[in-house]
Design a protein around this motif. Structure first.
Motif, PDB file in Angstrom:
ATOM      1  N   SER A 184      58.145  43.570  28.167  1.00  0.00           N
ATOM      2  CA  SER A 184      58.501  43.887  29.645  1.00  0.00           C
ATOM      3  C   SER A 184      57.138  43.673  30.599  1.00  0.00           C
ATOM      4  CB  SER A 184      59.117  45.032  29.624  1.00  0.00           C
ATOM      5  OG  SER A 184      59.412  45.501  31.059  1.00  0.00           O
ATOM      6  N   PRO A 185      57.063  43.038  31.540  1.00  0.00           N
ATOM      7  CA  PRO A 185      55.926  42.651  32.221  1.00  0.00           C
ATOM      8  C   PRO A 185      55.413  44.144  32.846  1.00  0.00           C
ATOM      9  CG  PRO A 185      57.471  41.776  33.279  1.00  0.00           C
ATOM     10  CD  PRO A 185      57.953  42.122  32.169  1.00  0.00           C
ATOM     11  N   ASP A 186      54.260  44.456  33.005  1.00  0.00           N
ATOM     12  CA  ASP A 186      53.361  45.521  33.538  1.00  0.00           C
ATOM     13  C   ASP A 186      52.699  45.188  34.818  1.00  0.00           C
ATOM     14  OD1 ASP A 186      54.010  47.605  31.337  1.00  0.00           O
ATOM     15  OD2 ASP A 186      52.805  45.908  30.391  1.00  0.00           O
ATOM     16  N   HIS A 187      52.354  43.765  34.926  1.00  0.00           N
ATOM     17  CA  HIS A 187      51.628  43.468  35.992  1.00  0.00           C
ATOM     18  C   HIS A 187      51.661  42.028  36.368  1.00  0.00           C
ATOM     19  CE1 HIS A 187      48.233  44.060  38.839  1.00  0.00           C
ATOM     20  NE2 HIS A 187      47.395  43.318  38.043  1.00  0.00           N
ATOM     21  N   THR A 188      51.413  41.584  37.805  1.00  0.00           N
ATOM     22  CA  THR A 188      51.752  40.201  37.997  1.00  0.00           C
ATOM     23  C   THR A 188      50.294  39.878  39.217  1.00  0.00           C
ATOM     24  OG1 THR A 188      52.979  38.594  38.928  1.00  0.00           O
ATOM     25  CG2 THR A 188      53.122  40.667  40.001  1.00  0.00           C
ATOM     26  N   THR A 189      50.045  38.565  38.901  1.00  0.00           N
ATOM     27  CA  THR A 189      48.911  38.408  39.928  1.00  0.00           C
ATOM     28  C   THR A 189      49.228  36.681  40.394  1.00  0.00           C
ATOM     29  OG1 THR A 189      47.716  37.152  38.093  1.00  0.00           O
ATOM     30  CG2 THR A 189      47.349  39.617  38.631  1.00  0.00           C
ATOM     31  N   ILE A 190      48.649  36.199  41.338  1.00  0.00           N
ATOM     32  CA  ILE A 190      48.560  34.914  41.569  1.00  0.00           C
ATOM     33  C   ILE A 190      47.275  33.973  41.530  1.00  0.00           C
ATOM     34  CG2 ILE A 190      47.524  35.120  44.116  1.00  0.00           C
ATOM     35  CD1 ILE A 190      51.083  33.234  43.267  1.00  0.00           C
TER      36      ILE A 190
ATOM     37  N   ASP B 231      32.544  23.094  27.725  1.00  0.00           N
ATOM     38  CA  ASP B 231      33.162  22.727  26.309  1.00  0.00           C
ATOM     39  C   ASP B 231      34.741  22.570  26.566  1.00  0.00           C
ATOM     40  OD1 ASP B 231      33.794  25.476  26.919  1.00  0.00           O
ATOM     41  OD2 ASP B 231      33.209  26.120  25.252  1.00  0.00           O
ATOM     42  N   GLY B 232      35.283  22.435  27.718  1.00  0.00           N
ATOM     43  CA  GLY B 232      36.685  22.173  27.735  1.00  0.00           C
ATOM     44  C   GLY B 232      37.637  23.618  27.790  1.00  0.00           C
ATOM     45  N   THR B 233      36.867  24.795  27.688  1.00  0.00           N
ATOM     46  CA  THR B 233      37.577  25.866  27.708  1.00  0.00           C
ATOM     47  C   THR B 233      38.202  26.145  29.207  1.00  0.00           C
ATOM     48  OG1 THR B 233      36.215  26.908  26.065  1.00  0.00           O
ATOM     49  CG2 THR B 233      37.518  28.499  27.530  1.00  0.00           C
ATOM     50  N   ILE B 234      39.301  26.560  29.177  1.00  0.00           N
ATOM     51  CA  ILE B 234      39.926  26.556  30.770  1.00  0.00           C
ATOM     52  C   ILE B 234      40.084  28.258  31.023  1.00  0.00           C
ATOM     53  CG2 ILE B 234      42.033  26.328  32.220  1.00  0.00           C
ATOM     54  CD1 ILE B 234      42.531  23.829  30.448  1.00  0.00           C
ATOM     55  N   ARG B 235      39.363  28.585  32.156  1.00  0.00           N
ATOM     56  CA  ARG B 235      39.617  29.933  32.427  1.00  0.00           C
ATOM     57  C   ARG B 235      40.365  29.877  33.752  1.00  0.00           C
ATOM     58  NH1 ARG B 235      33.351  32.298  33.022  1.00  0.00           N
ATOM     59  NH2 ARG B 235      34.593  34.201  33.301  1.00  0.00           N
ATOM     60  N   ILE B 236      41.114  31.052  33.683  1.00  0.00           N
ATOM     61  CA  ILE B 236      42.247  31.292  34.725  1.00  0.00           C
ATOM     62  C   ILE B 236      41.752  32.669  35.607  1.00  0.00           C
ATOM     63  CG2 ILE B 236      44.458  32.034  35.343  1.00  0.00           C
ATOM     64  CD1 ILE B 236      44.097  29.135  34.016  1.00  0.00           C
ATOM     65  N   LYS B 237      41.284  32.464  37.093  1.00  0.00           N
ATOM     66  CA  LYS B 237      41.040  33.607  37.627  1.00  0.00           C
ATOM     67  C   LYS B 237      42.438  33.941  38.488  1.00  0.00           C
ATOM     68  CE  LYS B 237      36.630  33.870  36.871  1.00  0.00           C
ATOM     69  NZ  LYS B 237      35.637  35.008  37.117  1.00  0.00           N
ATOM     70  N   SER B 238      42.528  34.955  38.941  1.00  0.00           N
ATOM     71  CA  SER B 238      43.758  35.423  39.620  1.00  0.00           C
ATOM     72  C   SER B 238      43.452  36.567  40.890  1.00  0.00           C
ATOM     73  CB  SER B 238      44.868  35.770  38.931  1.00  0.00           C
ATOM     74  OG  SER B 238      44.679  36.512  38.178  1.00  0.00           O
ATOM     75  N   ALA B 239      44.155  36.376  41.894  1.00  0.00           N
ATOM     76  CA  ALA B 239      44.095  37.546  43.042  1.00  0.00           C
ATOM     77  C   ALA B 239      44.858  38.570  42.542  1.00  0.00           C
ATOM     78  CB  ALA B 239      44.106  37.026  44.293  1.00  0.00           C
TER      79      ALA B 239
END
Length: 347
Positions: free
Chosen positions: A293-299, A308-316
């Motif tokens: 069950s989700p506890d948190h959400t972001t955009i 090196d190809g690593t994908i980083r996800i940043k969110s508000a």
């Protein structure tokens, strides 16, 4: 005998004259050669000593770009071949290529998704892009708990994501120009709203849900309105939050509601290992305690690909309140053992 001597004298004089003529010829040739040699030396000196043409930026197209960037920009001018790095509003651009007459690059997103003019600075050194640095503010009653009951994560989040790598000051650029950022798309408007209200809550219109558990879903829902969604009977916030649906304000209800209506909304649910499909404006849900069950959400506010190809996800997000929170930091440092998944927009 006199005649003989006269002949010898004449021959002698002719010989002397011949030598003189030969010497004169050599001198003339030597002088010409010297002049030619000197001319070459002078020309060579001019070639090596004269400075290269000063880089000049004469025009830039397109003059206006979306807040999310991602479009190719061309700067036309002269003497631009040495350009290797570009910043736009202090943010390093990617894909920089240069010839004597033009420089092209991919426009980065505007640093805080705010419309307005931005300086374009050209440099002779390469500039490595870096992910946006997070900030932190919990001045609206957000307990910094990310929907986690019990102990909050204050200690783990006291130091936000490290500051982005510095870039050279535009005053040191070899040439400059300018362009304008504008909210041209639905995603632009969504992120413009997200950045305007990540710490300055829109209380007059939507209120805050922090007193009843957390404002994260309320905030994400607001950004979807800014993107162009409309309130409906099963998803709403009225009277500054006095009336609201659980699908708008409560993660465990919002997540399955999005999945149920995915076809209508143009969404696809994706796992955390599908980061290559994630875009700015997509929705992230988090489960801190592995109970499904989700506890948190972001955009999503930034998708950054490392060298090196690593994908980083940043969110508000709200509670914690931040514009560029790092997903991996959230599920390993702030909430060890946490997991995340996405609802991505199909278009």
């Amino acid at each position: 005998m006199t005649a003989s001597m006269n002949r010898r004298a004449l021959l002698s004089l002719a010989g002397v004259a011949g030598i003189g003529l030969a010497v004169a010829a050599c001198s003339s040739g030597s002088d010409d050669a010297g002049k030619k040699s000197g001319s070459k030396g002078s020309a060579g000196g001019e070639t090596t000593s004269s400075p290269s043409a000063k880089p000049v930026a004469k025009s830039l197209t397109p003059a206006q770009v979306p807040l999310v960037g991602g479009v190719t920009v061309t700067v036309a001018g002269t003497g631009l071949a040495a350009v290797k790095g570009v910043t736009v509003g202090g943010v390093a651009a990617r894909d920089v290529t240069a010839t004597a007459s033009k420089v092209t690059f991919t426009a980065p997103h505007q640093a805080m998704y705010t419309a307005g003019d931005a300086a374009v600075a050209l440099f002779t050194e390469s500039i490595e892009p870096s992910p946006s640095a997070n900030q932190s503010s919990d001045g609206n009653g957000s307990a910094a708990n990310d929907g986690q009951t019990g102990a909050t994560q204050d200690a783990a989040t006291a130091t936000p994501t490290p500051t982005a790598a510095p870039v050279p000051d535009a005053s040191t650029a070899v040439a400059t120009s300018s362009m304008a950022y504008a909210a041209l798309t639905d995603v632009d408007r969504q992120l413009e709203y997200a950045m305007a209200h990540w710490k300055d809550y829109n209380l007059s219109e939507y209120g805050t849900m922090n007193p009843i558990g957390g404002d994260c879903a309320n905030y994400v829902s607001q950004t979807l309105i800014a993107r162009g969604w409309e309130q409906r009977s099963d998803w709403y916030n009225r009277a500054a939050g006095a009336e609201h649906s659980a699908t708008w304000t409560y993660c465990p209800t919002m997540d399955p509601w999005l999945e149920t209506n995915a076809a209508e909304f143009g969404l696809t649910r994706r796992s955390s290992d599908e980061r290559d499909k994630v875009k700015v404006g997509d929705i992230v849900f988090y489960d801190w305690n592995a109970n499904g069950s989700p506890d948190h959400t972001t955009i999503v506010s930034e998708v950054f690909t490392e060298s090196d190809g690593t994908i980083r996800i940043k969110s508000a997000s709200h509670n914690q309140d931040g514009p560029y929170r790092d997903l991996d930091e959230m599920i390993t440092v702030q909430h060890p053992g946490g997991s995340a998944w996405f609802h991505t927009f199909d278009a």
